[in-house]
Enzyme design. Structure first.
Site, PDB file in Angstrom:
ATOM      1  CG  LEU A  23      34.646  44.331 -12.822  1.00  0.00           C
ATOM      2  CD1 LEU A  23      35.909  45.182 -12.692  1.00  0.00           C
ATOM      3  CD2 LEU A  23      33.440  45.091 -12.276  1.00  0.00           C
ATOM      4  CG  ASP A  63      37.021  40.809 -12.841  1.00  0.00           C
ATOM      5  OD1 ASP A  63      36.862  40.319 -13.966  1.00  0.00           O
ATOM      6  OD2 ASP A  63      36.178  41.535 -12.277  1.00  0.00           O
ATOM      7  CD  GLU A  68      48.392  42.124 -19.134  1.00  0.00           C
ATOM      8  OE1 GLU A  68      49.325  41.986 -19.926  1.00  0.00           O
ATOM      9  OE2 GLU A  68      47.211  42.277 -19.490  1.00  0.00           O
ATOM     10  CG  ASP A  69      44.401  44.038 -15.528  1.00  0.00           C
ATOM     11  OD1 ASP A  69      45.055  44.474 -16.489  1.00  0.00           O
ATOM     12  OD2 ASP A  69      43.303  43.446 -15.649  1.00  0.00           O
ATOM     13  NE  ARG A  88      40.697  42.988 -11.547  1.00  0.00           N
ATOM     14  CZ  ARG A  88      41.489  42.599 -12.533  1.00  0.00           C
ATOM     15  NH1 ARG A  88      41.362  43.144 -13.721  1.00  0.00           N
ATOM     16  NH2 ARG A  88      42.411  41.674 -12.354  1.00  0.00           N
ATOM     17  NE  ARG A 136      38.422  49.066 -15.591  1.00  0.00           N
ATOM     18  CZ  ARG A 136      38.360  47.746 -15.403  1.00  0.00           C
ATOM     19  NH1 ARG A 136      39.416  47.065 -15.020  1.00  0.00           N
ATOM     20  NH2 ARG A 136      37.214  47.127 -15.593  1.00  0.00           N
ATOM     21  CG  HIS A 164      43.461  47.212 -19.998  1.00  0.00           C
ATOM     22  ND1 HIS A 164      42.987  45.994 -19.559  1.00  0.00           N
ATOM     23  CD2 HIS A 164      43.445  48.024 -18.914  1.00  0.00           C
ATOM     24  CE1 HIS A 164      42.695  46.079 -18.264  1.00  0.00           C
ATOM     25  NE2 HIS A 164      42.966  47.298 -17.849  1.00  0.00           N
ATOM     26  CB  CYS A 261      44.389  39.613 -18.864  1.00  0.00           C
ATOM     27  SG  CYS A 261      43.526  39.839 -20.274  1.00  0.00           S
TER      28      CYS A 261
HETATM   29  C1  CIR Z   1      38.083  43.726 -15.737  1.00  0.00           C
HETATM   30  O1  CIR Z   1      37.198  44.408 -16.233  1.00  0.00           O
HETATM   31  O2  CIR Z   1      38.906  44.202 -14.947  1.00  0.00           O
HETATM   32  C2  CIR Z   1      38.167  42.262 -16.108  1.00  0.00           C
HETATM   33  N1  CIR Z   1      36.850  41.770 -16.305  1.00  0.00           N
HETATM   34  C3  CIR Z   1      38.983  42.088 -17.347  1.00  0.00           C
HETATM   35  C4  CIR Z   1      40.412  42.474 -17.175  1.00  0.00           C
HETATM   36  C5  CIR Z   1      41.197  42.209 -18.400  1.00  0.00           C
HETATM   37  N2  CIR Z   1      42.558  42.515 -18.170  1.00  0.00           N
HETATM   38  C6  CIR Z   1      43.442  42.748 -19.145  1.00  0.00           C
HETATM   39  O3  CIR Z   1      43.092  42.832 -20.305  1.00  0.00           O
HETATM   40  N3  CIR Z   1      44.701  42.996 -18.789  1.00  0.00           N
END
Ligand code: CIR
Length: 276
Positions: A23, A63, A68-69, A88, A136, A164, A261
């Protein structure tokens, strides 16, 4: 200090689909370079004494490197998030099994189907949580975080123009918030300072991406001199009391990724809850 002591880290290898389907990609990703950068990141985590659990690349989740997410682990409890983006959502399934079976952590799930929460919005200072309200993470997600960790204050912070909260500011040591000099980052910091239960020092860096650092076991992982010379100089000047390690992460940045992340840091003790 104990808040920034960890025993384990979870990371995930980069799938081929990262190059084509991650993404928010801003420019073409060099996949071999991305993997090399990720290997150096993992090696740095091992060097600081962490037992690193490396999940296999998951082609169905481009992704997946941004672990971390997917979960927030703090004080002996793991909270599985509810990622906002449909591509995701299912990353939580594999993470659930790792947290439960491999790490044997109590896992909390969010029952509110309207909630979205991603770990990139969760800033833990060692004493309290700030949770970004971003594209998000919503209010219901912030409430879910607060109820999973009732032992800590949890304050929502509006996030403007960034993916974020931690895209703009992170912890660079106990009680030190590293913040980007961009106006939105300064605004977020002001909101934090207004609402905080505790007081923090701040360290400002000129490059927004460089404000995202990992502080663990007395070591600061930051973006390299090669990528962000001005910010790296500030780390060297102001934080020389920690061991500093500069890392390249350009190929993760192209998909809006950053240092925090790429891992979930965990302190596993024999006790269910730690006294902090
Ligand atoms: C996204 O858009 O979900 C991924 N391309 C990037 C996520 C980055 N995550 C973070 O900074 N904790």
């Amino acid at each position: 200090m104990s808040a920034f002591r960890y025993t384990h880290a979870i990371v995930c290898r980069i799938p081929d689909s990262y190059k084509t389907n991650a993404l928010g990609v801003t420019s073409p990703i060099d996949l071999p370079k991305a993997r090399k950068q990720h290997e150096s990141y993992v090696a740095a985590l091992r060097e600081i004494g962490l037992d690193v659990i490396e999940l296999p690349a998951d082609e169905t989740h481009p992704d997946c490197v941004f672990v971390e997410d997917i979960a927030v682990v703090c004080n002996g409890t793991a909270l599985l998030t509810r990622p906002a983006h449909p591509s995701r959502e299912k990353e939580v399934d594999y993470m659930r099994s790792i947290l439960k079976n491999e790490l044997e952590l109590p896992v909390v799930e969010i029952s509110d189907k309207s909630a979205t929460l991603e770990g990139g919005d969760v800033l833990f200072t060692g004493k309290e949580f700030f949770v970004g309200l971003s594209g998000r993470t919503n209010q219901a997600g912030a409430c879910a975080l607060a109820s999973a960790f009732p032992e800590f204050p949890c304050t929502p912070i509006k996030v403007d123009n960034h993916l974020h909260l931690k895209s703009m500011l992170t912890m660079a040591g106990p009680d030190v918030i590293c913040v980007a000099s961009a106006p939105e980052a300064k605004d977020a910091l002001k909101r934090i300072e207004r609402e905080a239960t505790f007081r923090y020092q701040t360290l400002t860096v000129p490059d927004t991406c460089a404000a995202n650092v990992v502080f663990a076991n007395g070591v600061l992982l930051h973006r390299s001199k090669n990528e962000y010379p001005e910010s790296a100089k500030i780390f060297e000047e102001k934080l020389s009391h920690w061991t500093l390690k500069g890392l390249d992460l350009s190929e993760m940045e192209k998909a809006v990724g950053c240092l925090t992340c790429c891992s979930i840091l965990i302190r596993k003790t024999r006790h269910l809850k730690n006294i902090m």
